[in-house]
Scaffold this motif. Structure first.
Motif, mmCIF file in Angstrom:
data_model
loop_
_atom_site.group_PDB
_atom_site.id
_atom_site.type_symbol
_atom_site.label_atom_id
_atom_site.label_comp_id
_atom_site.label_asym_id
_atom_site.label_seq_id
_atom_site.Cartn_x
_atom_site.Cartn_y
_atom_site.Cartn_z
ATOM 1 N N LEU A 1 85.112 47.519 -7.152
ATOM 2 C CA LEU A 1 86.639 47.135 -7.161
ATOM 3 C C LEU A 1 87.549 47.396 -6.048
ATOM 4 O O LEU A 1 88.609 46.740 -5.700
ATOM 5 N N ARG B 1 90.299 43.842 -15.819
ATOM 6 C CA ARG B 1 89.739 45.094 -16.718
ATOM 7 C C ARG B 1 90.118 46.387 -16.170
ATOM 8 O O ARG B 1 90.729 47.336 -16.711
ATOM 9 N N ALA B 2 90.290 46.287 -14.614
ATOM 10 C CA ALA B 2 90.687 47.646 -14.144
ATOM 11 C C ALA B 2 92.152 48.017 -14.468
ATOM 12 O O ALA B 2 92.711 48.943 -14.744
ATOM 13 N N LYS C 1 91.491 59.453 -12.141
ATOM 14 C CA LYS C 1 91.415 58.155 -13.047
ATOM 15 C C LYS C 1 90.404 57.164 -12.443
ATOM 16 O O LYS C 1 90.328 56.280 -11.702
ATOM 17 N N ARG D 1 87.280 41.571 -12.922
ATOM 18 C CA ARG D 1 86.933 43.124 -12.774
ATOM 19 C C ARG D 1 88.288 43.709 -12.533
ATOM 20 O O ARG D 1 88.485 44.720 -13.089
ATOM 21 N N VAL D 2 89.238 42.729 -11.829
ATOM 22 C CA VAL D 2 90.494 43.599 -11.556
ATOM 23 C C VAL D 2 91.399 43.522 -12.793
ATOM 24 O O VAL D 2 91.822 44.687 -13.169
ATOM 25 N N ARG E 1 93.640 47.036 -17.142
ATOM 26 C CA ARG E 1 93.614 47.641 -18.503
ATOM 27 C C ARG E 1 93.304 48.933 -18.492
ATOM 28 O O ARG E 1 93.931 49.780 -19.418
ATOM 29 N N GLU E 2 92.407 49.340 -17.808
ATOM 30 C CA GLU E 2 91.890 50.930 -17.614
ATOM 31 C C GLU E 2 92.939 51.687 -17.251
ATOM 32 O O GLU E 2 93.375 52.974 -17.850
ATOM 33 N N ASP E 3 93.404 51.448 -16.006
ATOM 34 C CA ASP E 3 94.587 52.314 -15.303
ATOM 35 C C ASP E 3 95.248 51.464 -14.211
ATOM 36 O O ASP E 3 94.570 51.095 -13.216
ATOM 37 N N LEU F 1 84.591 50.819 -17.147
ATOM 38 C CA LEU F 1 83.987 49.752 -16.028
ATOM 39 C C LEU F 1 82.913 50.666 -15.727
ATOM 40 O O LEU F 1 82.874 51.960 -15.576
ATOM 41 N N ASP G 1 97.516 52.345 -12.350
ATOM 42 C CA ASP G 1 97.965 53.016 -11.101
ATOM 43 C C ASP G 1 96.622 53.107 -10.173
ATOM 44 O O ASP G 1 96.559 52.943 -8.770
ATOM 45 N N ALA G 2 95.440 53.327 -10.846
ATOM 46 C CA ALA G 2 94.315 53.441 -10.097
ATOM 47 C C ALA G 2 94.052 52.084 -9.210
ATOM 48 O O ALA G 2 93.581 51.850 -8.256
ATOM 49 N N ALA G 3 94.135 50.956 -10.068
ATOM 50 C CA ALA G 3 94.036 49.668 -9.668
ATOM 51 C C ALA G 3 95.053 49.299 -8.194
ATOM 52 O O ALA G 3 94.580 48.789 -7.204
ATOM 53 N N PHE H 1 104.063 55.317 -4.518
ATOM 54 C CA PHE H 1 104.056 55.266 -5.958
ATOM 55 C C PHE H 1 105.515 55.819 -6.570
ATOM 56 O O PHE H 1 105.634 55.999 -7.770
ATOM 57 N N PHE I 1 94.191 60.912 -7.209
ATOM 58 C CA PHE I 1 95.135 61.286 -8.059
ATOM 59 C C PHE I 1 94.714 62.854 -8.449
ATOM 60 O O PHE I 1 93.449 63.108 -8.602
ATOM 61 N N LEU J 1 87.931 54.769 -13.950
ATOM 62 C CA LEU J 1 88.605 53.509 -15.146
ATOM 63 C C LEU J 1 87.313 53.327 -16.077
ATOM 64 O O LEU J 1 85.994 52.956 -15.613
#
Lengths: 309, 329
Positions: free
Chosen positions: A151, B184-185, A138, B181-182, B187-189, A143, B191-193, A102, A134, A140
């Protein structure tokens, strides 16, 4: 509040305390295994481990004139809970960011599970089996909990653009992933939130969700950045329980944490950072008495107290 | 004032080919913003390269019209790559700046005098879609009381709405898959994806290309619809109409852009016809409003309507209001 409820709470607190006591009295399978594996390892910074899953060499990261990370050599033993401690700004989180891709180091090489992953992008490192969470959770938010978890599964055929249009090509795999996600939700007591947006969850639930989501990747090693921050004592116990179970199942866990009680109770090995460098590492009991750690982080008051008990 | 006539004009606007074309371009924008969170403020640029790709292929290279449409879509892919490669690794606002600038640069490029032999400069290009009208299967106009569609309009509406609903179906399939789904992920964050092993850059690029191609297709249809294009038809305000349409209907809803476009065009044409009718009936004193102001007033009214919508239904007409109430970040 009625008396019944009060007693319930008391009973709950009692059980939490018992669990805590039990943990300290009878080490789990994983804890004994980890202790045995680390038995012959000297407590000096940068010491070699018998079966290291992560090896980092000459890692450095400078922000202008600030040397945020300057780690000469660090190895993480497979199948242990390793805690990174140190004062704020010691470089623990930056080190996390570097090894997970990162952030990019100014110099350094590191390998995971025998494979050189220096400079690899973060998503590829995650696919190799090293997953992080983190410090600021984080989730989402738009969702659902279930989608958050689903995911996390890797190698999904339906995640390719063209294949995604052909439902039969991925429907069976999707069902398997859904099943696995539901199992994890149940394991982390989140089943009731299955179809709720993650944004409606409390802070503690988000911590659980994030950990469960990371497990969906089926990692060999999981890095937790302050998993207990802002979490109530009962939930801390449950998180600790989850972490220990994972270690007992053979997973390697690295965590950054400030709560010394937590660290001393669950970690097999402790690495202390200060000003970007590893100043000490060893078993929790060694670290508690290490003068360098006391000076840089614990403070003399604290360590004396611990010694007396 | 003939209320029925006013309404029929409005219905014709709401169902006409322009409404379908704007809906299609807004569906592309919805992939960008609604599902992936990309701030594209230059969707009109994609429409421009689509329209000119079609017209130039036909006029300069004697290509069949369908080839021209494909060339227009290919141009959108190239534009998306040019925009995306440098900016998609950066924070979202950089894409916004790059897209709004690129759309304007393209307009000036296509209207410049050195490009005139190919693009027709400020005069644009005309008469390139004869093939399309030659295969019109409709032989008679459709008349439903005061509502009348010519055979030309019927043919255009069939094709434009057909493509728009196909695009909506495509989006439905995509967003109800792991790929969606990816998206939208992301879109949300982001770094999380990333931390879960998703190649965020690749997904953002795929979304940018896909939405851009739909924009280009809308541009081609716009060109075919009017049989004449000039660069100055592709001004930045078109992009903001598309944003209005998307938000009006409900972002990140498959049918949001379609509903948004129908409502947007209904309101615009209704207000236009209504104000004109009211003025000729003497309901509005001439000193208050001149006929030439009507164009501006109807947009002001649509703007007011949008503001009211944002206050009372912030997620759009069919948006998920519950989703919006979540604290995002």
């Amino acid at each position: 509040m009625s008396d019944d409820r009060h007693e319930d709470l008391l009973a709950q607190r009692e059980s939490v305390r018992e669990q805590e006591q039990e943990r300290e009295d009878t080490p789990s399978v994983g804890a004994r295994r980890a202790a045995a594996a680390l038995a012959g390892v000297a407590n000096v910074p940068g010491v070699a481990k018998p079966d290291a899953i992560l090896v980092a060499d000459d890692m450095s990261r400078h922000f202008g004139g600030v040397r945020a990370v300057e780690v000469e050599h660090l190895e993480i033993q497979r199948g242990t809970i390793t805690a990174l401690i140190g004062p704020n700004g010691a470089g623990k989180s930056t080190f996390f960011n570097l090894i997970t891709g990162f952030d990019r180091p100014n110099s350094g090489r590191w390998s995971f599970d025998g494979r050189d992953i220096s400079g690899a992008p973060s998503f590829r490192i995650a696919r190799h089996g090293m997953v992080r969470t983190f410090q600021l959770t984080k989730a989402l938010t738009r969702l659902t909990s279930l989608e958050n978890l689903m995911l996390g599964a890797t190698g999904q055929r339906g995640e390719r653009l063209l294949a995604s249009l052909l439902r039969p090509a991925w429907a069976a795999q999707e069902a398997g992933i859904r099943h696995r996600a539901e199992e994890l939700l149940a394991r982390f007591n989140l089943s009731h939130m299955r179809d709720e947006f993650a944004g409606t969850m409390s802070g503690g639930q988000r911590k659980l969700l994030e950990m469960a989501r990371a497990l969906m990747v089926q990692p060999d090693m999981i890095l937790l950045d302050e998993p207990m921050a802002g979490v109530n004592p009962a939930l801390t116990q449950s998180l600790l329980g989850h972490i220990e179970t994972l270690r007992d199942e053979g997973m390697t866990i690295v965590l950054v944490e400030h709560d010394m009680d937590v660290i001393m109770s669950i970690s097999d090995w402790v690495v202390c950072f200060a000003q970007g460098k590893v100043i000490a590492e060893g078993r929790p009991d060694d670290i508690r008495r290490d003068t360098a750690v006391i000076d840089a982080y614990l403070g003399s008051q604290r360590s004396l107290q611990e010694d007396q008990t | 004032m003939d209320v029925l006539a006013v309404l029929s004009v409005a219905v014709r606007g709401a169902l006409g080919p322009e409404a379908a074309i704007y809906a299609l371009a807004a569906i592309g924008l919805n992939i960008h913003f609604g599902y992936t969170g990309l701030l594209n403020f230059g969707q009109v640029g994609f429409m421009l390269v689509g329209a000119y790709g079609t017209a130039i292929s036909v006029l300069s290279f004697d290509a069949p019209l369908w080839v021209g449409v494909l060339v227009g879509m290919a141009c959108a892919v190239v534009l998306a790559l040019i925009l995306g490669i440098p900016t998609l690794r950066l924070r979202g606002d950089y894409l916004a700046i790059a897209t709004i600038a690129a759309a304007e640069v393209l307009r000036y490029l296509y209207r410049s005098s050195f490009a005139e032999p190919v693009t027709g400069g400020v005069f644009g290009l005309v008469q390139f879609a004869g093939e399309f009208y030659a295969v019109n299967p409709y032989t008679a106009p459709l008349e439903l009381g005061p509502l009348r569609f010519s055979e030309r309009a019927l043919w255009l509406m069939t094709v434009a709405w057909g493509i728009t609903f196909l695009a909506a179906g495509l989006v439905w399939l995509l967003v109800h898959s792991p790929w969606g789904r990816v998206l939208r992920a992301v879109r949300e964050d982001e770094d999380a994806a990333r931390s879960l092993g998703k190649n965020v850059f690749a997904y953002k690029m795929q979304a940018l290309v896909l939405g851009g191609v739909l924009g280009a297709l809308a541009g081609s249809l716009l060109a075919i619809n009017s049989q004449a294009i000039t660069p100055d038809a592709f001004i930045p305000i078109i992009t903001f109409y598309l944003w209005t349409i998307m938000i009006l209907g409900g972002a990140s809803r498959v049918l949001g852009p379609i509903l948004g476009s129908i409502v947007f065009w209904f309101l615009l044409t209704f207000l236009d016809a209504f104000l004109r009718g009211a003025m000729s009936a003497g309901w509005i004193p001439g000193g208050l409003l001149a006929p030439s102001d009507i164009g501006a007033v109807r947009f002001a009214a649509v703007g007011l309507g949008l503001m009211l919508l944002m206050v009372f239904r912030p997620a759009g007409l069919i948006g998920n209001q519950k989703e919006l109430r979540l604290d995002v970040r």
